[in-house]
Design a protein around this motif. Structure first.
Motif, PDB file in Angstrom:
ATOM      1  N   LEU A 262       5.594  10.024   5.916  1.00  0.00           N
ATOM      2  CA  LEU A 262       4.996   9.534   4.675  1.00  0.00           C
ATOM      3  C   LEU A 262       4.027  10.547   4.066  1.00  0.00           C
ATOM      4  O   LEU A 262       3.978  10.731   2.852  1.00  0.00           O
ATOM      5  N   ILE A 263       3.255  11.196   4.915  1.00  0.00           N
ATOM      6  CA  ILE A 263       2.210  12.090   4.418  1.00  0.00           C
ATOM      7  C   ILE A 263       2.765  13.475   4.050  1.00  0.00           C
ATOM      8  O   ILE A 263       2.373  14.072   3.044  1.00  0.00           O
TER       9      ILE A 263
ATOM     10  N   LEU B 254       2.527   1.796  -3.393  1.00  0.00           N
ATOM     11  CA  LEU B 254       1.593   2.366  -4.370  1.00  0.00           C
ATOM     12  C   LEU B 254       1.327   3.835  -4.074  1.00  0.00           C
ATOM     13  O   LEU B 254       1.225   4.652  -5.004  1.00  0.00           O
ATOM     14  N   PHE B 255       1.224   4.185  -2.796  1.00  0.00           N
ATOM     15  CA  PHE B 255       1.009   5.580  -2.404  1.00  0.00           C
ATOM     16  C   PHE B 255       2.164   6.457  -2.888  1.00  0.00           C
ATOM     17  O   PHE B 255       1.954   7.512  -3.499  1.00  0.00           O
ATOM     18  N   LEU B 256       3.402   6.008  -2.633  1.00  0.00           N
ATOM     19  CA  LEU B 256       4.570   6.791  -3.042  1.00  0.00           C
ATOM     20  C   LEU B 256       4.726   6.794  -4.563  1.00  0.00           C
ATOM     21  O   LEU B 256       4.958   7.844  -5.170  1.00  0.00           O
ATOM     22  N   TYR B 257       4.584   5.623  -5.137  1.00  0.00           N
ATOM     23  CA  TYR B 257       4.819   5.472  -6.583  1.00  0.00           C
ATOM     24  C   TYR B 257       3.814   6.273  -7.406  1.00  0.00           C
ATOM     25  O   TYR B 257       4.194   6.978  -8.359  1.00  0.00           O
TER      26      TYR B 257
ATOM     27  N   ILE C  99       0.839  -1.206   0.000  1.00  0.00           N
ATOM     28  CA  ILE C  99       0.000   0.000   0.000  1.00  0.00           C
ATOM     29  C   ILE C  99       0.869   1.249   0.000  1.00  0.00           C
ATOM     30  O   ILE C  99       0.609   2.207  -0.755  1.00  0.00           O
ATOM     31  N   ILE C 100       1.904   1.263   0.823  1.00  0.00           N
ATOM     32  CA  ILE C 100       2.766   2.446   0.903  1.00  0.00           C
ATOM     33  C   ILE C 100       3.577   2.602  -0.380  1.00  0.00           C
ATOM     34  O   ILE C 100       3.812   3.725  -0.846  1.00  0.00           O
TER      35      ILE C 100
ATOM     36  N   LEU D 230       1.188   8.595  -6.159  1.00  0.00           N
ATOM     37  CA  LEU D 230       0.861   9.955  -5.728  1.00  0.00           C
ATOM     38  C   LEU D 230       2.076  10.853  -5.556  1.00  0.00           C
ATOM     39  O   LEU D 230       2.050  12.027  -5.945  1.00  0.00           O
ATOM     40  N   LYS D 231       3.149  10.320  -4.964  1.00  0.00           N
ATOM     41  CA  LYS D 231       4.317  11.153  -4.691  1.00  0.00           C
ATOM     42  C   LYS D 231       5.235  11.280  -5.908  1.00  0.00           C
ATOM     43  O   LYS D 231       5.793  12.346  -6.169  1.00  0.00           O
TER      44      LYS D 231
ATOM     45  N   TRP E 100      10.672   3.557   6.531  1.00  0.00           N
ATOM     46  CA  TRP E 100      10.007   4.252   5.425  1.00  0.00           C
ATOM     47  C   TRP E 100      10.916   5.299   4.797  1.00  0.00           C
ATOM     48  O   TRP E 100      10.774   5.606   3.605  1.00  0.00           O
TER      49      TRP E 100
ATOM     50  N   SER F 209      11.746   4.923   0.888  1.00  0.00           N
ATOM     51  CA  SER F 209      11.428   5.999  -0.062  1.00  0.00           C
ATOM     52  C   SER F 209      12.670   6.600  -0.702  1.00  0.00           C
ATOM     53  O   SER F 209      12.564   7.332  -1.686  1.00  0.00           O
TER      54      SER F 209
END
Length: 411
Positions: free
Chosen positions: A407-408, A60-63, A57-58, A65-66, A194, A198
């Motif tokens: 992360l956020i 996909l979030f980074l890949y 999940i993290i 959205l970030k 994390w 990242s």
């Protein structure tokens, strides 16, 4: 499932809501219960599965959205240093006006681990220092079959797999005390995990090998212990101080077979480092700084800096992470001393890291990314000390807030 149904009926009774919306709300509420139902019953398998799901999940979030679907975003590539000749500047996620971070260096080596292209060396800010940490980029090159498009994905996947594997090994470590096995999930709270994930540096791989060596030592597997330590030293050379702790504790506990195997650890490490020194001793460096200084000098500078700098959200975040790290050191010493019989090795390693911490300069301590990565193993040591009660894992639980903030907001 019962709670999900009650929620559904409550929504249905309360409102004049469209049936489609009601069904959507019902599916959202029921999902966690359905997920828990399909999890393995074994605590070890369940905790490992949960860790894997969170990592995905993290990622996909980074890949998405970030980094906007660009895998090179995981390497914090700047525009100051020359790029690897195997990296297309048009396709790379580049941070303008930045020097870049360590992940950029590892990526350059992973593209060309045998340094066959002279431009690869030109892309390294400090070849003598960077090339000593060969195992992470070399492993990515092997697993990626030398394919330049695949290698960045493999490097990110290695770090993700390391987080899952560390949680699995922590569960194995406590398998005889099932009431403590849930603590392996606290790996997800550690900010350094994390940050490394990242930024695609080698610290998670060296931490996995360290945790592996601790588990193998506990299970009296000297060859596997020595192998893990040797690979860890080829991943990050500071693990040599950990090796010294292994030697002292093995002598203290009269583990002669283990002690004999530990000296074989040094053979590949010394051979590789001598080779690197011969090839790069005359190479210049870019902005080389001293990582260590007089005892406590860097710590004092760090604390004074909190009062001298403007008090912002970033400052609060920095103070919070620094305080958690010091708390981890303190708790390890306390709980290891209380249960010395089971924690001699952990105490020995913590003391060597504590010594490094005391001598660390502001180069390491000045930025939260640096000290959180360099001393990431301290969190894992606290996790394995096994102190009783919730207070024993308080710093790890508190670090979960810092992980979310990173992360956020910060990543």
């Amino acid at each position: 499932m019962i709670l999900g149904h009650r929620y559904y009926h409550l929504i249905y009774e309360l409102g004049e809501l469209p049936s489609g919306l009601i069904k959507y709300l019902n599916s959202v509420v029921r999902f966690p219960f359905a997920f828990m139902k399909i999890l393995p019953r074994s605590p070890l398998a369940r905790n490992t599965t949960i860790t894997a799901v969170v990592v995905i999940i993290i990622f996909l979030f980074l890949y998405i959205l970030k980094f906007s679907g660009n895998i090179t975003g995981f390497f914090r590539i700047g525009d100051v240093l020359p790029l690897s000749p195997f990296l297309n500047s048009q396709d790379a996620f580049i941070y303008q006006g930045e020097l870049g971070y360590d992940g950029q260096q590892f990526l350059s080596i992973a593209f060309d681990p045998f340094l066959q292209n002279e431009d690869t060396i030109a892309a390294l800010d400090h070849p003598l220092y960077r090339y000593r940490r060969i195992f992470y980029p070399f492993l990515a090159y092997i697993l990626g079959l030398g394919n330049a498009r695949l290698i960045p994905y493999i490097m990110v996947a290695i770090n993700g797999a390391c987080i899952v594997a560390i949680a699995f090994l922590c569960g194995l470590y406590w398998q005889e005390e099932r009431e403590k096995m849930w603590r392996s999930l606290l790996v997800l709270c550690i900010p350094g995990c994390w940050m490394v994930f990242s930024l695609s540096t080698s610290d998670l791989l060296s931490s996995l090998l360290l945790v592996s060596s601790l588990y193998c030592y506990k299970k009296n597997k000297p060859i596997l212990t020595a192998t893990s330590l040797s690979l860890a030293c080829l991943t990050r050379e500071t693990i040599l101080v950990v090796w010294f702790a292994f030697v002292l504790v093995s002598y203290w506990q009269k583990h002669w077979q283990q002690l004999r195997n530990l000296f074989f650890v040094l053979i590949p490490v010394f051979v590789w480092n001598i080779n690197v020194f011969i090839h790069f001793q005359d190479r210049g460096t870019l902005g080389t700084k001293t990582n260590f200084t007089y005892p406590f000098f860097g710590i004092i500078q760090k604390i004074l800096g909190f009062f001298q700098n403007e008090f912002t959200v970033s400052t609060i975040f920095e103070i919070y992470l620094f305080a958690i790290l010091i708390a981890c050191f303190t708790f390890i010493l306390f709980y290891s001393y209380r249960n010395l019989e089971d924690n001699r090795l952990i105490l020995g390693i913590a003391l060597t890291y504590g010594l490094l911490f005391c001598f660390s300069s502001i180069t390491i301590l000045g930025y939260y990314l640096d000290f959180s990565r360099v001393y990431i193993d301290v969190y894992f040591l606290l996790l394995l000390t096994g102190g009783d009660g919730t207070i024993a894992i308080a710093p790890l639980a508190a670090s979960g807030l810092a992980s979310l903030a990173f992360l956020i907001v910060q990543s």
